[in-house]
Design an enzyme around this catalytic site. Structure first.
Site, short mmCIF file in Angstrom:
data_model
loop_
_atom_site.label_atom_id
_atom_site.label_comp_id
_atom_site.label_asym_id
_atom_site.label_seq_id
_atom_site.Cartn_x
_atom_site.Cartn_y
_atom_site.Cartn_z
N GLU A 47 9.67 27.18 17.18
CA GLU A 47 9.58 25.81 16.66
C GLU A 47 8.14 25.33 16.82
OE1 GLU A 47 11.59 22.95 19.18
OE2 GLU A 47 11.85 21.53 17.52
N ASN A 107 10.96 18.63 10.74
CA ASN A 107 10.74 19.73 11.67
C ASN A 107 11.35 20.95 10.99
OD1 ASN A 107 10.59 21.50 13.81
ND2 ASN A 107 11.28 20.02 15.34
N LYS A 124 15.28 20.71 10.50
CA LYS A 124 16.07 20.44 11.70
C LYS A 124 16.97 19.20 11.52
CE LYS A 124 15.31 19.86 16.71
NZ LYS A 124 14.22 19.84 17.75
N GLU A 143 10.98 12.91 18.84
CA GLU A 143 11.27 13.58 17.57
C GLU A 143 11.90 12.61 16.57
OE1 GLU A 143 12.79 17.69 19.47
OE2 GLU A 143 12.53 17.71 17.32
N CYS A 169 15.95 24.63 17.67
CA CYS A 169 15.98 24.03 18.99
C CYS A 169 17.26 23.28 19.35
CB CYS A 169 14.76 23.13 19.18
SG CYS A 169 14.39 22.92 20.91
N ASN A 194 11.42 24.48 21.61
CA ASN A 194 10.42 23.95 22.54
C ASN A 194 11.19 23.03 23.49
OD1 ASN A 194 7.29 23.41 20.70
ND2 ASN A 194 8.72 25.09 20.56
N1 ING Z 1 14.04 20.22 22.69
C1 ING Z 1 15.13 20.16 23.58
C2 ING Z 1 16.31 21.05 23.21
O1 ING Z 1 17.30 20.63 22.62
C3 ING Z 1 16.70 18.78 24.90
C4 ING Z 1 15.59 18.76 23.87
C5 ING Z 1 16.56 19.51 26.10
C6 ING Z 1 17.85 18.11 24.62
C7 ING Z 1 17.61 19.53 27.01
C8 ING Z 1 18.93 18.12 25.53
C9 ING Z 1 18.80 18.83 26.73
O2 ING Z 1 16.22 22.20 23.60
C10 ING Z 1 13.98 20.14 21.35
N2 ING Z 1 12.76 20.29 20.80
O3 ING Z 1 14.97 19.97 20.67
#
Ligand code: ING
Length: 311
Positions: A47, A107, A124, A143, A169, A194
């Site tokens: 990503e 994205n 996305k 985002e 992601c 990411n």
């Molecule tokens: N990053 C994270 C993901 O879904 C996240 C955001 C992390 C959401 C942990 C919930 C828990 O892996 C992106 N870029 O979506």
């Protein structure tokens, strides 16, 4: 004849805010050359592979973030990657921030075939985080401020001898993502992520728990839809105290991790993905036509029957 696709997951170390597109593309090209030397048919990049993960920055004027977006693809910075891939008959998937000619921000992940032709694009759908500045956070996750939700659904494409799909992601955490592609017969899902190692709000998550949630989501998606899943991280510290988890991996249709990254740097892991290995589960346990009872699933698009909160 078995339909084996030799897949290279090109995990990326951190992209710094000061790194130019050219510097980053040179790293991507180096990993493609490593993949080529290992006989790969397909390279999966992560990503926002061309930039640092800029949704950690707040800008009152969203247009200030347009410098992180690509207005066309390929472009001058990425053409060396497309050229090398076409010359060497390697397909690849690449994640980047897309600014469309009519001003929409997505994205995005594209799929380029072995002839260098862009055969697929995904935008996305599941955008995590928030729209407004949340000062209480150790770092922002904006985002929802800088991207619009994807408007292409979850398509699949017949290429590389099989049925290929993509997501990005946070999408990997939602079963709908895999099932919509599963219902279209997907055999290999490519995704980049990411993922900050810590919750910006200081929640209970630890890096170990984040790794568990990430793996669990991808392994379940693979098994429950009898598909390969290739998860590719951007990893390491993109800024002091802003650490992205690694854990890039290749997962077979039984939900087993068959290859995984050992570092948090640029690292190419390769595996021969036999697309015919999807068939057994697609024709037995997850024979959707034989076993699913959609008439009992109700209005799954709404939270029907949600228990109201206590008074
Ligand atoms: N990053 C994270 C993901 O879904 C996240 C955001 C992390 C959401 C942990 C919930 C828990 O892996 C992106 N870029 O979506």
């Amino acid at each position: 004849m078995t339909r084996i696709v030799r897949v290279a997951a090109a995990q990326q170390g951190p992209n710094l805010e000061t790194d130019s597109r050219e510097v980053i593309v040179t790293r991507l090209l180096d990993m493609m050359k490593q993949a080529k030397s290992k006989g790969a048919d397909l390279v999966v990049y992560t990503e926002t592979a061309l930039t640092t993960f800029f949704p950690r920055f707040y800008a009152e004027d969203r247009a200030e973030m347009d410098l992180w977006f690509e207005r066309e693809m390929p472009n001058d910075a990425t053409r060396p990657l497309f050229d090398y891939a076409a010359d060497n008959k390697i397909g690849f998937s690449l994640g980047f921030a897309e600014l469309t000619p009519d001003g929409h921000h997505f994205n995005t992940q594209i799929l380029v075939d072995k002839d260098g032709k862009t055969v697929g694009k995904y935008r996305k759908v599941h955008l995590p985080g928030h729209v407004e500045l949340e000062p209480e956070r150790r770092f922002q996750h904006l985002e929802k401020r800088y991207f619009e939700p994807g408007n292409l659904g979850f398509p699949v494409w017949r290429t590389m001898g099989g049925v290929m799909g993509m997501c990005i992601c946070n999408d990997r955490r939602w079963p709908e993502t895999y099932r919509v592609m599963g219902l279209q017969g997907v055999e290999l899902v490519m995704l980049g992520y990411n993922t900050p190692s810590w919750n910006g709000l200081g929640g209970p998550d630890t890096p170990e728990l984040r790794h568990h949630h990430s793996r669990l989501s991808m392994q379940a998606g693979a098994y429950q839809n009898a598909t390969w899943v290739v998860g590719v991280a951007k990893a390491g510290e993109e800024a002091p105290g802003y650490h992205l988890m690694g854990g890039s991996c290749i997962i077979n249709p039984d939900g087993q991790v068959v290859a995984e990254a050992q570092t948090e740097d640029d690292e190419v892991i390769v595996h021969d993905c036999d697309l015919d290995a999807c068939a057994f589960l697609k024709n037995s346990t997850f024979n959707f036509d034989a076993h699913r009872r959609t008439e009992h699933y109700g209005l799954i698009t709404e939270r029907t029957g949600a228990v109201p909160p206590p008074e």
